[in-house]
Design an enzyme around this catalytic site. Structure first.
Site, PDB file in Angstrom:
ATOM      1  N   ARG A 217       6.100 -45.483   4.971  1.00 52.96           N
ATOM      2  CA  ARG A 217       6.941 -46.655   5.099  1.00 52.96           C
ATOM      3  C   ARG A 217       6.381 -47.740   6.118  1.00 52.96           C
ATOM      4  NH1 ARG A 217      11.701 -45.380   7.906  1.00 52.96           N
ATOM      5  NH2 ARG A 217      11.737 -47.071   8.138  1.00 52.96           N
TER       6      ARG A 217
ATOM      7  N   ILE B 299      25.487 -50.125  14.889  1.00 51.78           N
ATOM      8  CA  ILE B 299      25.369 -51.778  14.538  1.00 51.78           C
ATOM      9  C   ILE B 299      26.409 -52.302  15.255  1.00 51.78           C
ATOM     10  CG2 ILE B 299      23.602 -51.397  12.692  1.00 51.78           C
ATOM     11  CD1 ILE B 299      26.092 -52.259  10.997  1.00 51.78           C
ATOM     12  N   ASP B 300      27.229 -51.676  16.234  1.00 53.64           N
ATOM     13  CA  ASP B 300      28.399 -52.439  16.993  1.00 53.64           C
ATOM     14  C   ASP B 300      27.996 -53.564  17.497  1.00 53.64           C
ATOM     15  OD1 ASP B 300      27.124 -50.472  18.547  1.00 53.64           O
ATOM     16  OD2 ASP B 300      28.247 -51.149  20.169  1.00 53.64           O
TER      17      ASP B 300
ATOM     18  N   LYS C  61       5.101 -54.321  10.654  1.00 56.27           N
ATOM     19  CA  LYS C  61       6.314 -53.812   9.805  1.00 56.27           C
ATOM     20  C   LYS C  61       7.651 -54.643  10.151  1.00 56.27           C
ATOM     21  CE  LYS C  61       8.290 -49.759  10.444  1.00 56.27           C
ATOM     22  NZ  LYS C  61       9.789 -50.061  10.646  1.00 56.27           N
ATOM     23  N   ASN C  62       7.592 -54.547  11.681  1.00 58.47           N
ATOM     24  CA  ASN C  62       9.127 -54.944  11.914  1.00 58.47           C
ATOM     25  C   ASN C  62       9.229 -56.336  12.045  1.00 58.47           C
ATOM     26  OD1 ASN C  62       9.656 -52.289  12.200  1.00 58.47           O
ATOM     27  ND2 ASN C  62       9.331 -52.173  14.315  1.00 58.47           N
TER      28      ASN C  62
ATOM     29  N   ILE D 108      15.757 -45.139  24.950  1.00 61.68           N
ATOM     30  CA  ILE D 108      16.200 -45.940  23.993  1.00 61.68           C
ATOM     31  C   ILE D 108      17.154 -45.213  23.039  1.00 61.68           C
ATOM     32  CG2 ILE D 108      15.621 -47.692  22.190  1.00 61.68           C
ATOM     33  CD1 ILE D 108      14.680 -48.518  25.001  1.00 61.68           C
TER      34      ILE D 108
ATOM     35  N   ASP E 278       8.511 -46.380  20.166  1.00 61.95           N
ATOM     36  CA  ASP E 278       7.935 -46.234  18.992  1.00 61.95           C
ATOM     37  C   ASP E 278       6.682 -45.280  19.292  1.00 61.95           C
ATOM     38  OD1 ASP E 278       9.009 -48.876  17.101  1.00 61.95           O
ATOM     39  OD2 ASP E 278       9.917 -47.026  17.756  1.00 61.95           O
TER      40      ASP E 278
ATOM     41  N   ARG F  45      22.299 -44.580  15.771  1.00 61.14           N
ATOM     42  CA  ARG F  45      21.706 -46.119  15.292  1.00 61.14           C
ATOM     43  C   ARG F  45      22.929 -46.930  15.126  1.00 61.14           C
ATOM     44  NH1 ARG F  45      15.906 -46.149  12.902  1.00 61.14           N
ATOM     45  NH2 ARG F  45      16.029 -48.161  14.124  1.00 61.14           N
TER      46      ARG F  45
ATOM     47  N   CYS G  11      19.375 -41.805  11.473  1.00 62.30           N
ATOM     48  CA  CYS G  11      18.185 -41.224  11.013  1.00 62.30           C
ATOM     49  C   CYS G  11      17.775 -39.975  12.025  1.00 62.30           C
ATOM     50  CB  CYS G  11      17.110 -42.175  10.866  1.00 62.30           C
ATOM     51  SG  CYS G  11      16.737 -42.977  12.166  1.00 62.30           S
TER      52      CYS G  11
ATOM     53  N   ARG H  88      16.726 -48.977   6.560  1.00 59.72           N
ATOM     54  CA  ARG H  88      17.580 -49.335   7.546  1.00 59.72           C
ATOM     55  C   ARG H  88      17.863 -50.813   7.807  1.00 59.72           C
ATOM     56  NH1 ARG H  88      20.776 -47.762  11.409  1.00 59.72           N
ATOM     57  NH2 ARG H  88      20.349 -49.042  12.980  1.00 59.72           N
TER      58      ARG H  88
HETATM   59  C1  EPZ Z   1      14.132 -51.517  16.146  1.00 64.33           C
HETATM   60  O1  EPZ Z   1      15.214 -50.823  15.534  1.00 64.33           O
HETATM   61  C2  EPZ Z   1      12.779 -51.375  15.280  1.00 64.33           C
HETATM   62  N1  EPZ Z   1      13.057 -51.241  13.936  1.00 64.33           N
HETATM   63  C3  EPZ Z   1      12.696 -49.474  15.632  1.00 64.33           C
HETATM   64  O2  EPZ Z   1      11.394 -49.411  15.087  1.00 64.33           O
HETATM   65  C4  EPZ Z   1      12.263 -49.693  17.260  1.00 64.33           C
HETATM   66  O3  EPZ Z   1      12.374 -48.195  17.518  1.00 64.33           O
HETATM   67  C5  EPZ Z   1      13.590 -50.224  18.046  1.00 64.33           C
HETATM   68  O4  EPZ Z   1      13.870 -51.490  17.637  1.00 64.33           O
HETATM   69  C6  EPZ Z   1      13.408 -49.989  19.381  1.00 64.33           C
HETATM   70  O5  EPZ Z   1      12.458 -51.024  19.656  1.00 64.33           O
HETATM   71  C7  EPZ Z   1      12.828 -52.233  13.232  1.00 64.33           C
HETATM   72  O6  EPZ Z   1      12.588 -53.475  13.954  1.00 64.33           O
HETATM   73  C8  EPZ Z   1      13.300 -52.454  11.587  1.00 64.33           C
HETATM   74  P1  EPZ Z   1      17.777 -51.139  18.639  1.00 64.33           P
HETATM   75  P2  EPZ Z   1      16.696 -51.298  16.156  1.00 64.33           P
HETATM   76  O7  EPZ Z   1      18.876 -51.925  18.124  1.00 64.33           O
HETATM   77  O8  EPZ Z   1      16.801 -52.709  15.771  1.00 64.33           O
HETATM   78  C9  EPZ Z   1      21.486 -48.848  20.504  1.00 64.33           C
HETATM   79  C10 EPZ Z   1       9.981 -48.035  13.713  1.00 64.33           C
HETATM   80  O9  EPZ Z   1       9.711 -46.941  14.133  1.00 64.33           O
HETATM   81  N2  EPZ Z   1      22.203 -49.746  19.562  1.00 64.33           N
HETATM   82  O10 EPZ Z   1      17.017 -52.090  19.602  1.00 64.33           O
HETATM   83  O11 EPZ Z   1      17.739 -50.321  15.056  1.00 64.33           O
HETATM   84  C11 EPZ Z   1      20.816 -47.768  19.341  1.00 64.33           C
HETATM   85  O12 EPZ Z   1      21.338 -46.885  19.041  1.00 64.33           O
HETATM   86  C12 EPZ Z   1      11.561 -48.323  14.046  1.00 64.33           C
HETATM   87  O13 EPZ Z   1       9.413 -49.032  13.122  1.00 64.33           O
HETATM   88  C13 EPZ Z   1      23.709 -49.687  19.943  1.00 64.33           C
HETATM   89  O14 EPZ Z   1      24.018 -48.996  20.271  1.00 64.33           O
HETATM   90  O15 EPZ Z   1      16.839 -50.833  17.430  1.00 64.33           O
HETATM   91  C14 EPZ Z   1      19.484 -47.574  20.269  1.00 64.33           C
HETATM   92  O16 EPZ Z   1      19.998 -46.452  21.006  1.00 64.33           O
HETATM   93  C15 EPZ Z   1      12.252 -46.894  14.552  1.00 64.33           C
HETATM   94  N3  EPZ Z   1      24.278 -50.619  18.924  1.00 64.33           N
HETATM   95  C16 EPZ Z   1      19.139 -48.608  21.212  1.00 64.33           C
HETATM   96  O17 EPZ Z   1      20.368 -49.586  20.895  1.00 64.33           O
HETATM   97  C17 EPZ Z   1      23.775 -51.682  18.218  1.00 64.33           C
HETATM   98  O18 EPZ Z   1      24.490 -52.355  17.585  1.00 64.33           O
HETATM   99  C18 EPZ Z   1      17.998 -49.668  20.493  1.00 64.33           C
HETATM  100  O19 EPZ Z   1      18.184 -49.942  19.268  1.00 64.33           O
HETATM  101  C19 EPZ Z   1      22.514 -51.666  17.954  1.00 64.33           C
HETATM  102  C20 EPZ Z   1      21.513 -50.815  18.736  1.00 64.33           C
END
Ligand code: EPZ
Length: 420
Positions: free
Chosen positions: A396, A123-124, A22-23, A326, A304, A121, A116, A92
């Site tokens: 999903r 996106i800074d 999926k990802n 995480i 995950d 989450r 969620c 998302r």
């Molecule tokens: C991806 O989410 C995956 N989603 C998530 O899978 C997965 O849990 C996650 O990576 C971690 O492996 C997709 O690929 C669509 P991150 P993502 O940015 O990219 C913080 C599933 O079930 N952060 O690595 O959103 C954030 O808050 C989903 O398939 C910031 O602070 O994850 C989190 O605590 C759930 N600022 C940590 O980093 C940012 O700008 C990890 O987030 C971005 C992230």
């Protein structure tokens, strides 16, 4: 509304084939709009998030055709650089259009992605990286508006190795002027899959899968053909389910190295795992031993997978500690597990699980995608009937989950219920 009904305590025995990731699908389908001609993407999972993404691409004017697990996308006729709020809200990962539209058209407007049930989450880091490339980004009325006269390669250090930020910056940097270096980049398998896809389109990306990715900008990208890698999390979910039901399951179409952290933990718990070239054979006939799990960016134990694995730990012999490093609130689902008899205490990012001998079926609900997977695993091992609602979360990210489990001997089916 629909529910999944499971009659528990049946061992899983047989073979299951894993679908595409999926990802990977979400980032690669979005990246396809960077090409000036048609991309063909194979081994796509038949899941809601892919369907939502197809709708977004069509809405923007891309030519999209799908046939079973293959989709062709021609982004050369995209006329709209803004994506629809309602659809984007459902998924998302629509934030990848920020990097892709900016990379190709130097303009993008997308809804600010919601949080969620696993955390805020933010996106800074995405925004920091895109601004470093020269984008001007404004957030107003719940929309992110990005513009750039040109994008110029630079050095970007990620405070956290965010998967999304790494991919979004890669998408924008592909067609920037000069070289972009992403330091402390995420190394997840779908980062490598996306980089391989972009390179097949003519991008010049080196180092994906390590913590330093170098991208040499090009002026154009062309169509290509690509096959999505197998889904690490779907495979991991079946590994946990096979172990929890003390089953004997051959999991086919996997990349064993992507599952190292999960295999290592299961072996530590006493589960027998035999590795083939693209298979994993899971056998378990014992009550597993409790172990501690700390989630980390890849190649650490994946966040995950902490949810499906918690069911196995809830039934293990001893006390287990899960540390979720995480996401800040990814334990809400444990309240549902406690309704089934699990003994769990949560303190912030730490869950202490005292193993019990059995779980009992109960009506539970899925708080998010992987929590839904955990409820299914719990229903498979519990005594009696489990009824899972909010299963749209599961749809999903898991293709034909009930079918695949039924073929392994699970007593599972879906019912439609009138909206309460
Ligand atoms: C991806 O989410 C995956 N989603 C998530 O899978 C997965 O849990 C996650 O990576 C971690 O492996 C997709 O690929 C669509 P991150 P993502 O940015 O990219 C913080 C599933 O079930 N952060 O690595 O959103 C954030 O808050 C989903 O398939 C910031 O602070 O994850 C989190 O605590 C759930 N600022 C940590 O980093 C940012 O700008 C990890 O987030 C971005 C992230």
């Amino acid at each position: 509304m629909e529910k999944i009904i499971i009659e528990g305590s049946h061992r899983l025995v047989g073979e299951v084939t894993i679908s595409g990731a999926k990802n990977s699908a979400l980032s690669i389908l979005t990246a396809a709009i960077l090409a000036d001609s048609k991309c063909t993407i194979k081994n796509l999972p038949n899941i809601r998030d892919v369907a939502y993404l197809k709708d977004l691409l069509l809405q923007m004017g891309a030519k999209v055709e799908s046939n079973k697990d293959t989709m062709t996308i021609d982004g050369s006729c995209i006329s709209k650089h803004k994506i629809d709020n309602d659809l984007a809200k459902k998924m998302r990962a629509s934030y990848y259009f920020l990097g892709a539209l900016l990379g190709k058209f130097k303009t993008a407007e997308i809804p600010f992605p919601g949080g969620c049930d696993i955390g805020v989450r933010p996106i800074d880091l995405h925004i920091k990286g895109l601004e470093a490339l020269g984008a001007k980004i404004k957030i107003s009325h719940g929309m992110i508006k990005a513009k750039a006269t040109e994008l110029v390669g630079t050095e970007i250090y990620l405070d956290f190795s965010s998967v999304g930020a790494t991919i979004n910056i890669m998408l924008a940097a592909c067609m920037a002027k000069g070289v972009t270096t992403i330091e402390n980049a995420a190394k997840e398998p779908y980062i490598v899959d996306t980089a391989n896809f972009l390179n097949a389109m003519g991008a010049k990306i080196k180092g994906a899968g390590t913590d330093v990715i170098k991208i040499k900008g090009v002026t154009a990208l062309h169509g290509c053909e690509h096959t999505i890698i197998p889904d690490q999390m779907e495979a991991g979910t079946f590994m946990a389910a096979a172990a929890a039901t003390q089953g004997d399951v051959l999991i086919k179409n996997v990349i064993p190295t992507h599952l190292e952290a999960i295999s290592a933990k299961l072996r530590e718990m006493g589960v027998e795992i035999t590795e083939g070239e693209d298979t994993l054979h899971i056998r378990n006939r014992v009550r597993t031993k409790a172990v501690n799990i700390k989630t980390l960016p890849y190649p650490g134990f994946p966040t995950d997978m902490q949810q499906p694995m918690s069911v196995l730990l809830a039934l293990s012999d001893g006390t287990a500690i899960i540390t979720e490093s995480i996401f800040e609130s990814r334990f809400k689902y444990l309240d549902e597990l406690k309704r089934m008899g699990a003994k769990i205490k949560v303190e912030g990012r730490v869950a202490v699980i005292e193993g019990v001998k059995r779980l009992s079926g109960a009506p539970v609900y899925a708080t998010d995608l992987r929590a839904g997977a955990a409820m299914v695993v719990a229903g498979l091992v519990a005594e009696g009937k489990t009824e899972i609602s909010n299963i749209e979360h599961i749809d999903r990210g898991y293709e034909n989950l009930e079918e695949k489990l039924k073929n392994l001997g699970a007593k599972i089916h879906r019912i439609s219920v009138a909206e309460e």
